[in-house]
Design an enzyme around this catalytic site. Sequence first.
Site, PDB file in Angstrom:
ATOM      1  N   CYS A   1       0.817  -1.218   0.000  1.00 35.90           N
ATOM      2  CA  CYS A   1       0.000   0.000   0.000  1.00 35.90           C
ATOM      3  C   CYS A   1       0.854   1.274   0.000  1.00 35.90           C
ATOM      4  O   CYS A   1       1.538   1.556  -0.973  1.00 35.90           O
ATOM      5  CB  CYS A   1      -0.951  -0.051   1.191  1.00 35.90           C
ATOM      6  SG  CYS A   1      -2.351   1.061   1.049  1.00 35.90           S
TER       7      CYS A   1
ATOM      8  N   ARG B   1     -12.064   6.513  -2.250  1.00 37.91           N
ATOM      9  CA  ARG B   1     -11.201   5.427  -1.782  1.00 37.91           C
ATOM     10  C   ARG B   1     -11.627   4.120  -2.432  1.00 37.91           C
ATOM     11  O   ARG B   1     -12.828   3.872  -2.597  1.00 37.91           O
ATOM     12  CB  ARG B   1     -11.305   5.274  -0.265  1.00 37.91           C
ATOM     13  CG  ARG B   1     -10.581   6.326   0.518  1.00 37.91           C
ATOM     14  CD  ARG B   1     -10.534   5.952   1.989  1.00 37.91           C
ATOM     15  NE  ARG B   1      -9.390   5.114   2.307  1.00 37.91           N
ATOM     16  CZ  ARG B   1      -8.170   5.585   2.518  1.00 37.91           C
ATOM     17  NH1 ARG B   1      -7.927   6.872   2.429  1.00 37.91           N
ATOM     18  NH2 ARG B   1      -7.178   4.770   2.808  1.00 37.91           N
TER      19      ARG B   1
ATOM     20  N   HIS C   1      -3.869  -5.928   1.734  1.00 33.95           N
ATOM     21  CA  HIS C   1      -3.730  -6.141   3.169  1.00 33.95           C
ATOM     22  C   HIS C   1      -4.421  -7.467   3.468  1.00 33.95           C
ATOM     23  O   HIS C   1      -4.960  -8.110   2.595  1.00 33.95           O
ATOM     24  CB  HIS C   1      -4.436  -5.034   3.958  1.00 33.95           C
ATOM     25  CG  HIS C   1      -3.884  -3.669   3.717  1.00 33.95           C
ATOM     26  ND1 HIS C   1      -2.718  -3.227   4.280  1.00 33.95           N
ATOM     27  CD2 HIS C   1      -4.354  -2.627   2.992  1.00 33.95           C
ATOM     28  CE1 HIS C   1      -2.489  -1.977   3.925  1.00 33.95           C
ATOM     29  NE2 HIS C   1      -3.462  -1.586   3.132  1.00 33.95           N
TER      30      HIS C   1
END
Lengths: 456, 245
Positions: B94, B128, B193
């Site tokens: 990320c 997002r 993640h």
Amino acid sequence: MRQTVAVGAGKLTRQLSRWSGRGGSTLPGRVVLALEPDFLRRMAAQVGTGSLLVTGTNGKTTTANLLAGMLRRGHRVCHNAAGANLLVGLTTAFLTECDPWGRLRAELAVLEVDEATMPRAAAELSPVGGVVTNFFRDQLDRYGELEHSVELVRRGLAHFRPGGFLALNADDPLVAGLAEGTDLRAVYFGVDDASLGTSRREHAAEARTCRCGQPLGYRRYFYAHLGHWACSECGLARPEPAISLRRLRPRAEGARLTVATPRGELEFTFPLPGLYNVYNVLGALAAAWAMGEDVPALGRDLAEYSTVFGRMERLRVRGREVRLALVKNPVGFNQVLRTLGQERGEQVLVLAINDRYADGTDVSWLWDVDFEPLAGASSRIIASGIRAADMALRLKYAGVPPQRVSVIERPITALERALAGIGAGGVVWVLPTYTALLELRADMARRGWARRFWRV
Amino acid sequence: MQVCIAHLYPELMNLYGDRGNVIALERRAAWRGWEVEMRRVGLGDPFDLGEADLIFLGGGEDRSQQLIFRDLLEEKAASLRRAVEQGAAVLAICGGYQLLGRHYRPAQGDEIPGLGLLDAHTEAGERRLIGDVVAESPPLGGATLVGFENHSGRTFLGEGVTPLARVRAGFGNNGEDGTEGAVWRGVVGTYLHGAVLPKNPALADYLLRRAMEHRAGRPVELSPLDDAAEERAHRALLHRPGGRR
């Protein structure tokens, strides 16, 4: 007219959903809001003394329950008891307290509010005061980063009534500065008993930076990033709390707390375990004091407080002791694991992890929980919930031998298996996320194992 | 056998359980009987990354990233580059992945230079990109990858890197071209993640093998492990209806 129809429909929905065995804490609110979008604003206009909002990552439910209990001494209080803290949940709370014509019977509202709901809720309710408990990483997939949660709460504060108050956790640097730039009166609460802290930081605690960009220094950590903090660069430091814990002495039935207040010292035995619950009672006391309550009398009442739904509850099921404790983020999970690790005797753990919207759809936070101490324990563990496989995998990498871990997705089945496999003196610990807890409570109620949890 | 794993900025760069990756690498090496030397490398730590066989950099919140950025560029860049040139493995997630690229273009203001280890750049996005990801990875022999993404930056790959995977569900690098992550030599960048490595043992072992080969200076075969629990968690995400509820 529309108001009456909406209230009638909402009350009917509530009755129906209760008959059908559901908790009924959000559906009625949804019906009312669909029929009368201005419902909350109308209710706010009728709350004589005003609304108090309790927000923050952890401890909202317990703090709001404690505060509502304190204020019930002199007021009729509207309160969302079951942790239904989005707009529909607030609506259901008001619905419960108004008559069929939409007239509100309560004169005061104490509402726990989800951080992301703060801007809308505050805009509709124009609160007179509030409590902010703490900010931890929690369900970040919904709100983006931690600082975004802080920003949402800050946005809500802009809608508070001028001259209102804010009870703020002095030990959380993200919370302590919230009154700045508002015309709200800050009432700080915190822990002054330094013997409860350490000088070392636990894993789930993140490094905190000051607003000047420098890392904050800590003289003491109580848990996570809560402690006695200061910035060596710009001099910003933890404010002096008005309500502070002077001393905590463990007792068999709870903890004996000595709390300093502007009205003198209180001493009482508090039945909820863990330092995190001490912060909750301090926050509630700070808000009650700001509301002009008789603080010494509150201290006397506190000892009688009984546990809130699910936030650590003891039940007897089939002659065995079952302890339920909601888990929703690393800091809270670590606290519960620490508590159960201190106990002797046979234990079976049911870890029930769901990933529905209300739980947070991302379960990566399990990797920030310190499960490693379980590797050396002897307890058997059942991984449960929608994400049971993730839970079991986390345990494997924490070093828990696979033969001690089983996977049973349905929480009630996991609990049944746990009960069947434990001796008379043993304890079953059930640690579920929010929706796993709701599901489990409903299934337990169907088996007649537990009282239904809602309070109206 | 011995292997050295360097964990960069473990306190400041750890979002969404990224430390699970370090736990996974350490365990999977230890289960094979290797001796693992873990180095936590923070701000101002003069540790020479050229000594490491595997380097991990997690994601961080904006403020943390600003805090480590200068240290990374001025104190760590040279030894990190040397490590990569010598064949060490790197995993960056990320925000860490973005920092390895050529530059980051914010919504306003000037471009911020990155390390330039990966031929890629990132642009600020408005919405997002959040949710479960399922992707297929040709560099890992077609293995599937599962994980959870949550980022506003959009990363675009240049000619010099290979995509780590093609997304089957989710957004990946930018939500447009179907790529997810990037691979160049031993460097792997990804938005996943989860933590990503425990649930994707193929990726964990890919990195460990590179690290071992770096240490041994010759091709290494990894002994197989019992991955039943890993595969169960992997499959659970593979077959989720639409990923979201």
